[in-house]
Design an enzyme around this catalytic site. Structure first.
Site, PDB file in Angstrom:
ATOM      1  N   ASP A  10      -3.473 -15.515   4.471  1.00  0.00           N
ATOM      2  CA  ASP A  10      -2.872 -14.332   3.867  1.00  0.00           C
ATOM      3  C   ASP A  10      -2.604 -13.391   5.038  1.00  0.00           C
ATOM      4  O   ASP A  10      -3.542 -12.944   5.710  1.00  0.00           O
ATOM      5  CB  ASP A  10      -3.876 -13.733   2.874  1.00  0.00           C
ATOM      6  CG  ASP A  10      -3.403 -12.407   2.302  1.00  0.00           C
ATOM      7  OD1 ASP A  10      -2.404 -11.834   2.784  1.00  0.00           O
ATOM      8  OD2 ASP A  10      -4.067 -11.928   1.364  1.00  0.00           O
ATOM      9  N   ILE A  11      -1.362 -13.105   5.286  1.00  0.00           N
ATOM     10  CA  ILE A  11      -0.985 -12.351   6.487  1.00  0.00           C
ATOM     11  C   ILE A  11      -1.637 -10.963   6.530  1.00  0.00           C
ATOM     12  O   ILE A  11      -1.849 -10.408   7.607  1.00  0.00           O
ATOM     13  CB  ILE A  11       0.565 -12.271   6.594  1.00  0.00           C
ATOM     14  CG1 ILE A  11       1.017 -12.035   8.031  1.00  0.00           C
ATOM     15  CG2 ILE A  11       1.151 -11.223   5.646  1.00  0.00           C
ATOM     16  CD1 ILE A  11       2.503 -12.298   8.265  1.00  0.00           C
ATOM     17  N   VAL A  33       5.198 -11.194  -0.288  1.00  0.00           N
ATOM     18  CA  VAL A  33       4.424 -10.735   0.865  1.00  0.00           C
ATOM     19  C   VAL A  33       4.589  -9.220   1.044  1.00  0.00           C
ATOM     20  O   VAL A  33       3.657  -8.524   1.473  1.00  0.00           O
ATOM     21  CB  VAL A  33       4.809 -11.550   2.125  1.00  0.00           C
ATOM     22  CG1 VAL A  33       6.178 -11.215   2.644  1.00  0.00           C
ATOM     23  CG2 VAL A  33       3.771 -11.381   3.210  1.00  0.00           C
ATOM     24  N   ASP A  34       5.736  -8.704   0.675  1.00  0.00           N
ATOM     25  CA  ASP A  34       5.997  -7.256   0.751  1.00  0.00           C
ATOM     26  C   ASP A  34       4.991  -6.497  -0.120  1.00  0.00           C
ATOM     27  O   ASP A  34       4.353  -5.520   0.327  1.00  0.00           O
ATOM     28  CB  ASP A  34       7.437  -7.022   0.260  1.00  0.00           C
ATOM     29  CG  ASP A  34       7.987  -5.642   0.575  1.00  0.00           C
ATOM     30  OD1 ASP A  34       7.315  -4.878   1.299  1.00  0.00           O
ATOM     31  OD2 ASP A  34       9.096  -5.329   0.093  1.00  0.00           O
ATOM     32  N   SER A 123      12.415 -14.907   3.908  1.00  0.00           N
ATOM     33  CA  SER A 123      13.471 -15.378   2.988  1.00  0.00           C
ATOM     34  C   SER A 123      13.101 -16.623   2.173  1.00  0.00           C
ATOM     35  O   SER A 123      13.910 -17.060   1.349  1.00  0.00           O
ATOM     36  CB  SER A 123      14.804 -15.666   3.715  1.00  0.00           C
ATOM     37  OG  SER A 123      15.473 -14.476   4.028  1.00  0.00           O
ATOM     38  N   GLY A 125      10.822 -17.129  -0.124  1.00  0.00           N
ATOM     39  CA  GLY A 125      10.267 -16.927  -1.463  1.00  0.00           C
ATOM     40  C   GLY A 125      11.386 -16.575  -2.419  1.00  0.00           C
ATOM     41  O   GLY A 125      12.281 -17.395  -2.680  1.00  0.00           O
ATOM     42  N   TYR A 127      13.997 -14.939  -2.018  1.00  0.00           N
ATOM     43  CA  TYR A 127      15.353 -15.020  -1.475  1.00  0.00           C
ATOM     44  C   TYR A 127      15.858 -16.457  -1.344  1.00  0.00           C
ATOM     45  O   TYR A 127      17.014 -16.686  -1.005  1.00  0.00           O
ATOM     46  CB  TYR A 127      15.446 -14.287  -0.136  1.00  0.00           C
ATOM     47  CG  TYR A 127      15.524 -12.771  -0.265  1.00  0.00           C
ATOM     48  CD1 TYR A 127      15.526 -12.141  -1.507  1.00  0.00           C
ATOM     49  CD2 TYR A 127      15.609 -11.946   0.860  1.00  0.00           C
ATOM     50  CE1 TYR A 127      15.590 -10.759  -1.625  1.00  0.00           C
ATOM     51  CE2 TYR A 127      15.689 -10.560   0.746  1.00  0.00           C
ATOM     52  CZ  TYR A 127      15.682  -9.968  -0.506  1.00  0.00           C
ATOM     53  OH  TYR A 127      15.764  -8.595  -0.618  1.00  0.00           O
TER      54      TYR A 127
HETATM   55  N1  AR6 Z   1       0.725 -13.945   3.375  1.00  0.00           N
HETATM   56  C1  AR6 Z   1       1.583 -14.834   3.953  1.00  0.00           C
HETATM   57  N2  AR6 Z   1       2.684 -15.307   3.325  1.00  0.00           N
HETATM   58  C2  AR6 Z   1       2.921 -14.877   2.072  1.00  0.00           C
HETATM   59  C3  AR6 Z   1       2.087 -13.957   1.408  1.00  0.00           C
HETATM   60  C4  AR6 Z   1       0.946 -13.494   2.107  1.00  0.00           C
HETATM   61  N3  AR6 Z   1       0.089 -12.611   1.550  1.00  0.00           N
HETATM   62  N4  AR6 Z   1       2.602 -13.731   0.153  1.00  0.00           N
HETATM   63  C5  AR6 Z   1       3.714 -14.485   0.046  1.00  0.00           C
HETATM   64  N5  AR6 Z   1       3.904 -15.179   1.192  1.00  0.00           N
HETATM   65  P1  AR6 Z   1       8.783 -13.506  -0.316  1.00  0.00           P
HETATM   66  P2  AR6 Z   1      11.565 -13.224   0.671  1.00  0.00           P
HETATM   67  C6  AR6 Z   1       4.989 -16.124   1.538  1.00  0.00           C
HETATM   68  O1  AR6 Z   1       9.293 -13.759  -1.701  1.00  0.00           O
HETATM   69  O2  AR6 Z   1      11.916 -14.573   0.171  1.00  0.00           O
HETATM   70  C7  AR6 Z   1      10.137  -9.025  -2.051  1.00  0.00           C
HETATM   71  O3  AR6 Z   1      10.148  -8.564  -3.354  1.00  0.00           O
HETATM   72  C8  AR6 Z   1       5.685 -16.819   0.393  1.00  0.00           C
HETATM   73  O4  AR6 Z   1       4.937 -17.974   0.005  1.00  0.00           O
HETATM   74  O5  AR6 Z   1       7.648 -12.584  -0.145  1.00  0.00           O
HETATM   75  O6  AR6 Z   1      11.989 -12.816   2.059  1.00  0.00           O
HETATM   76  C9  AR6 Z   1      10.883  -8.106  -1.087  1.00  0.00           C
HETATM   77  O7  AR6 Z   1      10.768  -6.751  -1.439  1.00  0.00           O
HETATM   78  C10 AR6 Z   1       7.018 -17.190   1.030  1.00  0.00           C
HETATM   79  O8  AR6 Z   1       6.893 -18.432   1.751  1.00  0.00           O
HETATM   80  O9  AR6 Z   1       9.987 -12.916   0.630  1.00  0.00           O
HETATM   81  C11 AR6 Z   1      12.286  -8.593  -1.210  1.00  0.00           C
HETATM   82  O10 AR6 Z   1      12.950  -8.025  -2.313  1.00  0.00           O
HETATM   83  C12 AR6 Z   1       7.251 -16.092   2.054  1.00  0.00           C
HETATM   84  O11 AR6 Z   1       6.020 -15.366   2.152  1.00  0.00           O
HETATM   85  C13 AR6 Z   1      12.138 -10.074  -1.429  1.00  0.00           C
HETATM   86  O12 AR6 Z   1      10.847 -10.248  -1.995  1.00  0.00           O
HETATM   87  C14 AR6 Z   1       8.353 -15.111   1.729  1.00  0.00           C
HETATM   88  O13 AR6 Z   1       8.429 -14.910   0.328  1.00  0.00           O
HETATM   89  C15 AR6 Z   1      12.161 -10.831  -0.117  1.00  0.00           C
HETATM   90  O14 AR6 Z   1      12.150 -12.202  -0.373  1.00  0.00           O
END
Ligand code: AR6
Length: 177
Positions: A10-11, A33-34, A123, A125, A127
């Protein structure tokens, strides 16, 4: 000279100089992750993000660019917020924009004397970017600075799921620079 490592974590738990956030253009938080980063950093983070200048109405960080804030209650000193492309099938310039996210994040990291930095799979997740293609870009961009960067010493590619980590590790092994 920097090292590149793939980790499963978990980052938000990483006590390093900077973690990268896969944000959206508003920089006001979201899911994935945001959301996790904002929850762990505490309410000061959204205040700091809101204070960043808008380049267009409600856009504080255009897609492909990056911005930096403190990490507040996170163990990481800084959060570098970047906005990845939404996957539209691959012919809308997504690869170049995603590469820009890594380059811009690393450039800002260097400007702030960051030695250790962790990237999530930007991107990949909500996206919808295909993980294998995105991992190739992450590895390529980390390698691009590997022998020349005198500041960033350690790049962590942080995966949340072991399947993703496997893909990244394979990429690191097979796609030697
Ligand atoms: N630690 C590490 N990786 C993680 C964590 C964590 N705690 N949580 C999720 N991931 P995403 P995107 C991974 O959807 O596709 C948001 O609503 C997850 O498994 O977080 O760039 C923003 O506000 C995936 O592999 O980001 C934007 O609107 C990766 O992080 C939108 O989502 C990215 O997934 C951005 O979408």
């Amino acid at each position: 000279m920097s090292t590149i490592e793939v980790i499963e974590a978990d980052i938000t738990t990483l006590g390093i100089d900077a973690i990268v956030n896969a944000a959206n253009e508003t920089l006001l938080g979201g899911g994935g992750v945001d959301g996790a980063i904002h929850r762990a950093a505490g309410p000061e983070l959204v205040v700091a993000c809101r204070a960043l200048p808008q380049v267009r109405p409600n856009v504080r960080c255009p897609t492909g660019q990056a911005r930096i804030t403190p990490g507040f209650r996170l163990p990481a000193k800084y959060v570098i917020h970047t906005v990845g492309p939404v996957w539209r099938g691959g012919s809308a310039g997504e690869a170049e924009v995603l590469a820009g996210c890594y380059r811009e994040s690393l450039r800002i990291a260097r400007e702030h004397g960051v030695r250790n930095i962790a990237f999530p799979a930007i991107s990949c997740g909500v996206y919808g970017y295909p993980l294998t293609a995105a991992a190739a870009i992450a590895v390529r961009e980390a390698r691009a600075i590997q022998h020349t960067d005198t500041c960033v010493a350690r790049v962590l590619l942080c995966c949340f799921a072991d399947a993703a980590a496997g893909i990244y590790r394979r990429m690191l092994r097979t796609d030697r620079a």
